[in-house]
Design an enzyme around this catalytic site. Sequence first.
Site, PDB file in Angstrom:
ATOM      1  N   GLU A 152      -5.039  -3.893  -1.744  1.00  0.00           N
ATOM      2  CA  GLU A 152      -6.480  -3.599  -1.648  1.00  0.00           C
ATOM      3  C   GLU A 152      -6.722  -2.313  -0.858  1.00  0.00           C
ATOM      4  O   GLU A 152      -7.822  -1.772  -0.859  1.00  0.00           O
ATOM      5  CB  GLU A 152      -7.241  -4.780  -1.033  1.00  0.00           C
ATOM      6  CG  GLU A 152      -6.854  -5.149   0.395  1.00  0.00           C
ATOM      7  CD  GLU A 152      -5.652  -6.083   0.468  1.00  0.00           C
ATOM      8  OE1 GLU A 152      -4.663  -5.861  -0.265  1.00  0.00           O
ATOM      9  OE2 GLU A 152      -5.691  -7.025   1.293  1.00  0.00           O
ATOM     10  N   GLU A 191       9.075  -4.331  13.067  1.00  0.00           N
ATOM     11  CA  GLU A 191       8.904  -3.243  12.095  1.00  0.00           C
ATOM     12  C   GLU A 191       7.691  -2.420  12.526  1.00  0.00           C
ATOM     13  O   GLU A 191       6.573  -2.946  12.589  1.00  0.00           O
ATOM     14  CB  GLU A 191       8.684  -3.802  10.688  1.00  0.00           C
ATOM     15  CG  GLU A 191       8.491  -2.693   9.666  1.00  0.00           C
ATOM     16  CD  GLU A 191       8.346  -3.199   8.229  1.00  0.00           C
ATOM     17  OE1 GLU A 191       7.771  -4.276   8.034  1.00  0.00           O
ATOM     18  OE2 GLU A 191       8.826  -2.493   7.322  1.00  0.00           O
ATOM     19  N   CYS A 207       9.869   1.291   3.434  1.00  0.00           N
ATOM     20  CA  CYS A 207      10.719   0.168   3.835  1.00  0.00           C
ATOM     21  C   CYS A 207      12.165   0.633   4.007  1.00  0.00           C
ATOM     22  O   CYS A 207      12.986  -0.110   4.522  1.00  0.00           O
ATOM     23  CB  CYS A 207      10.650  -0.952   2.808  1.00  0.00           C
ATOM     24  SG  CYS A 207      11.370  -0.490   1.234  1.00  0.00           S
ATOM     25  N   SER A 266       5.187  -7.194   3.243  1.00  0.00           N
ATOM     26  CA  SER A 266       5.753  -7.546   4.551  1.00  0.00           C
ATOM     27  C   SER A 266       6.519  -8.867   4.467  1.00  0.00           C
ATOM     28  O   SER A 266       6.274  -9.689   3.566  1.00  0.00           O
ATOM     29  CB  SER A 266       4.621  -7.677   5.569  1.00  0.00           C
ATOM     30  OG  SER A 266       3.753  -8.726   5.172  1.00  0.00           O
ATOM     31  N   LYS A 297      -1.465  -7.108  -9.168  1.00  0.00           N
ATOM     32  CA  LYS A 297      -2.424  -7.179  -8.052  1.00  0.00           C
ATOM     33  C   LYS A 297      -1.992  -6.101  -7.069  1.00  0.00           C
ATOM     34  O   LYS A 297      -1.108  -6.306  -6.249  1.00  0.00           O
ATOM     35  CB  LYS A 297      -2.371  -8.565  -7.407  1.00  0.00           C
ATOM     36  CG  LYS A 297      -3.643  -9.013  -6.711  1.00  0.00           C
ATOM     37  CD  LYS A 297      -4.092  -8.139  -5.562  1.00  0.00           C
ATOM     38  CE  LYS A 297      -3.247  -8.309  -4.327  1.00  0.00           C
ATOM     39  NZ  LYS A 297      -3.577  -7.308  -3.294  1.00  0.00           N
ATOM     40  N   PHE A 308       0.808  -1.227   0.000  1.00  0.00           N
ATOM     41  CA  PHE A 308       0.000   0.000   0.000  1.00  0.00           C
ATOM     42  C   PHE A 308       0.839   1.275   0.000  1.00  0.00           C
ATOM     43  O   PHE A 308       0.321   2.349  -0.269  1.00  0.00           O
ATOM     44  CB  PHE A 308      -0.933   0.004   1.225  1.00  0.00           C
ATOM     45  CG  PHE A 308      -0.232   0.290   2.528  1.00  0.00           C
ATOM     46  CD1 PHE A 308       0.040   1.595   2.919  1.00  0.00           C
ATOM     47  CD2 PHE A 308       0.185  -0.745   3.368  1.00  0.00           C
ATOM     48  CE1 PHE A 308       0.692   1.877   4.116  1.00  0.00           C
ATOM     49  CE2 PHE A 308       0.837  -0.474   4.561  1.00  0.00           C
ATOM     50  CZ  PHE A 308       1.097   0.843   4.929  1.00  0.00           C
TER      51      PHE A 308
HETATM   52  P1  NAD Z   1       1.423  -6.806   3.039  1.00  0.00           P
HETATM   53  O1  NAD Z   1       2.432  -7.881   3.063  1.00  0.00           O
HETATM   54  O2  NAD Z   1       0.359  -6.821   4.073  1.00  0.00           O
HETATM   55  O3  NAD Z   1       0.663  -6.793   1.624  1.00  0.00           O
HETATM   56  C1  NAD Z   1       1.390  -6.821   0.413  1.00  0.00           C
HETATM   57  C2  NAD Z   1       0.536  -7.509  -0.630  1.00  0.00           C
HETATM   58  O4  NAD Z   1       0.278  -8.848  -0.212  1.00  0.00           O
HETATM   59  C3  NAD Z   1      -0.811  -6.843  -0.842  1.00  0.00           C
HETATM   60  O5  NAD Z   1      -1.073  -6.783  -2.220  1.00  0.00           O
HETATM   61  C4  NAD Z   1      -1.782  -7.739  -0.107  1.00  0.00           C
HETATM   62  O6  NAD Z   1      -3.053  -7.793  -0.717  1.00  0.00           O
HETATM   63  C5  NAD Z   1      -1.126  -9.095  -0.177  1.00  0.00           C
HETATM   64  N1  NAD Z   1      -1.388  -9.937   1.004  1.00  0.00           N
HETATM   65  C6  NAD Z   1      -1.590  -9.522   2.280  1.00  0.00           C
HETATM   66  N2  NAD Z   1      -1.725 -10.593   3.094  1.00  0.00           N
HETATM   67  C7  NAD Z   1      -1.614 -11.691   2.332  1.00  0.00           C
HETATM   68  C8  NAD Z   1      -1.646 -13.100   2.604  1.00  0.00           C
HETATM   69  N3  NAD Z   1      -1.848 -13.572   3.820  1.00  0.00           N
HETATM   70  N4  NAD Z   1      -1.455 -13.948   1.565  1.00  0.00           N
HETATM   71  C9  NAD Z   1      -1.246 -13.487   0.320  1.00  0.00           C
HETATM   72  N5  NAD Z   1      -1.197 -12.163   0.008  1.00  0.00           N
HETATM   73  C10 NAD Z   1      -1.384 -11.278   0.995  1.00  0.00           C
HETATM   74  O7  NAD Z   1       2.227  -5.429   3.044  1.00  0.00           O
HETATM   75  P2  NAD Z   1       1.632  -3.961   3.163  1.00  0.00           P
HETATM   76  O8  NAD Z   1       1.102  -3.784   4.533  1.00  0.00           O
HETATM   77  O9  NAD Z   1       0.762  -3.675   1.999  1.00  0.00           O
HETATM   78  O10 NAD Z   1       2.958  -3.090   2.964  1.00  0.00           O
HETATM   79  C11 NAD Z   1       3.839  -2.767   4.008  1.00  0.00           C
HETATM   80  C12 NAD Z   1       4.991  -3.740   4.062  1.00  0.00           C
HETATM   81  O11 NAD Z   1       5.648  -3.761   2.808  1.00  0.00           O
HETATM   82  C13 NAD Z   1       6.054  -3.340   5.078  1.00  0.00           C
HETATM   83  O12 NAD Z   1       6.481  -4.489   5.738  1.00  0.00           O
HETATM   84  C14 NAD Z   1       7.161  -2.754   4.220  1.00  0.00           C
HETATM   85  O13 NAD Z   1       8.445  -2.827   4.792  1.00  0.00           O
HETATM   86  C15 NAD Z   1       7.062  -3.614   3.015  1.00  0.00           C
HETATM   87  N6  NAD Z   1       7.684  -2.997   1.856  1.00  0.00           N
HETATM   88  C16 NAD Z   1       8.882  -3.509   1.475  1.00  0.00           C
HETATM   89  C17 NAD Z   1       9.546  -2.944   0.409  1.00  0.00           C
HETATM   90  C18 NAD Z   1      10.882  -3.484  -0.032  1.00  0.00           C
HETATM   91  O14 NAD Z   1      11.367  -3.067  -1.060  1.00  0.00           O
HETATM   92  N7  NAD Z   1      11.491  -4.401   0.689  1.00  0.00           N
HETATM   93  C19 NAD Z   1       8.987  -1.852  -0.284  1.00  0.00           C
HETATM   94  C20 NAD Z   1       7.747  -1.372   0.139  1.00  0.00           C
HETATM   95  C21 NAD Z   1       7.091  -1.957   1.227  1.00  0.00           C
END
Ligand code: NAD
Length: 502
Positions: free
Chosen positions: A197, A393, A302, A247, A194, A170
């Site tokens: 959401e 985090e 991140c 994440s 994708k 997000f």
């Molecule tokens: P998230 O992991 O909750 O969601 C990421 C994606 O995974 C979304 O599209 C979501 O719909 C999907 N998702 C969520 N739960 C799922 C599940 N159980 N099974 C399958 N798919 C699922 O992450 P977020 O809250 O949207 O973003 C924040 C996180 O992203 C932080 O941890 C941040 O550090 C990380 N991030 C990392 C980088 C990097 O380059 N390493 C860059 C940006 C963000």
Amino acid sequence: MNTPPSPASPAFTGRGYDFVAALPAQNLIGGRFQAPSQPSGELPILNPRHGREMSRVLLSGAADVDAAVKAARAAAPAWAELPIRERALVFYRLRQLLVRDFEELAWLISHENGKVIDQARAEVEKAIECVEFGCSLPNLAAGTQLEVSRGVTCELTYAPLGVVAGITPFNFPLMVPLWMIPQAIVGGNAFILKPSEQTPLSAMLLGRLFAEAGLPDGIYNIVQGGRETVEALCDHPGIAAVGFVGSTKVAKLVYGRACAAGKRALCLGGAKNHLIVVPDADPDVTVDNIVASFTGCAGQRCMAAANLVAVGEVDDIIEAVCQKAAALSATEGVGPLTTDASRQRILSIIAQAEADGARVRVDGRGAASGEGFYLGATVLDGVDPGSRAAQEEIFGPVLSIIRVKTLEEAIKIENDNPYGNASTVYTTSGDVARLVMGRVQAGMCGVNVGVPVPREPFGFGGWNDSKFGHGDITGWDGFRFWTHVRKITTKWALQKDQTWLN
Ligand code: NAD
């Protein structure tokens, strides 16, 4: 031929922080914006500044993923047949359209994610830089050819994988998709995105611009949804590769599931970045940099500063960090968190840190009332390295200060944390910089740089629990991830007296 954008394609009119409703999030399949056919659920999209519903998203199921794969598979062969220079031309045109619609994009990001407008504009600028890298790919992919023995040449060429997918978080609804899309599509693939959401709208605006830039229908598709949609993407046999950013918990799940289904996978996870400050650090550079790093985008990066490891006597710097952070407006300077759930989680971490003996030197909790998901800049001092505030985090505008006596202790704390995204040292000593840069367990390191994002063409990617899979997601590694390398050995002059060795 492209179909003209359907009436449901988005146009966002907000040009300020006042509440503006947007059209519902939709899928983009084969060039048509459409609702999921068999949604498994529906979620509101809340404007974080107002805490009010600005749009809704229906969650796609396996049937919608299958429809997207079919549309992508139908479009992919003709796209792959085009010379790479023609594929890159679309990205030259896209760049111009991103510049033309810069303000619309920035305001949409600011409304769906909550980040303040300057940070949203910075996101669009970085997205444009990613597109520019895509434009440069024909030059980089020129390949290598060598006459390996008399009359025999070996040559490398790059072939697309076919239909590929990207799953994004997000916090950067436009830039993170564009970490993957230029390399994948210029590489000759058809792409299914994708988006998160929580922030599904910017990806749709990108779809409108792709159509205008002349990208054939079915090469850029969107399926909106959550966990079920992601699982369907991982399992679908028609998808050859999955890129993921989010994440660590989900990155691990997606990596395991996509690999088990025989796909190529590269999954970037979460982070807990350490900033080491030593007594010879330049106070002005250090203070501004640290505050910008932990408060920018409300700490939802991140690459944001999370733990400040204070080595020895650096109280003047810490005092100035506190003063500068306390002076930041929660509404105009920091901006809201994207969800209230995130704010509640962070409030509980702050409360626990206080109970564990940390001193709340700057307390942003006062901003957490009224409408909007605000939390002001918060500085916790004397944080125990083993505590939740130091280990987890937080992903908000919170800086945890850990006090140590020596540089060795600081490096050990950095190395003991399981993540490996970013690490920075503030110093005016070349020796200290070299020592720290040689020892920290992080993929992206900074010397006097609080957000050490490698600019294009350098690749973005961490180590350890911040990434599952090989290589970086941006830069040349990204192109390699989304393509096969073909090795062609050619011999035209057939000479009977020679083997392949001479
Ligand atoms: P998230 O992991 O909750 O969601 C990421 C994606 O995974 C979304 O599209 C979501 O719909 C999907 N998702 C969520 N739960 C799922 C599940 N159980 N099974 C399958 N798919 C699922 O992450 P977020 O809250 O949207 O973003 C924040 C996180 O992203 C932080 O941890 C941040 O550090 C990380 N991030 C990392 C980088 C990097 O380059 N390493 C860059 C940006 C963000």
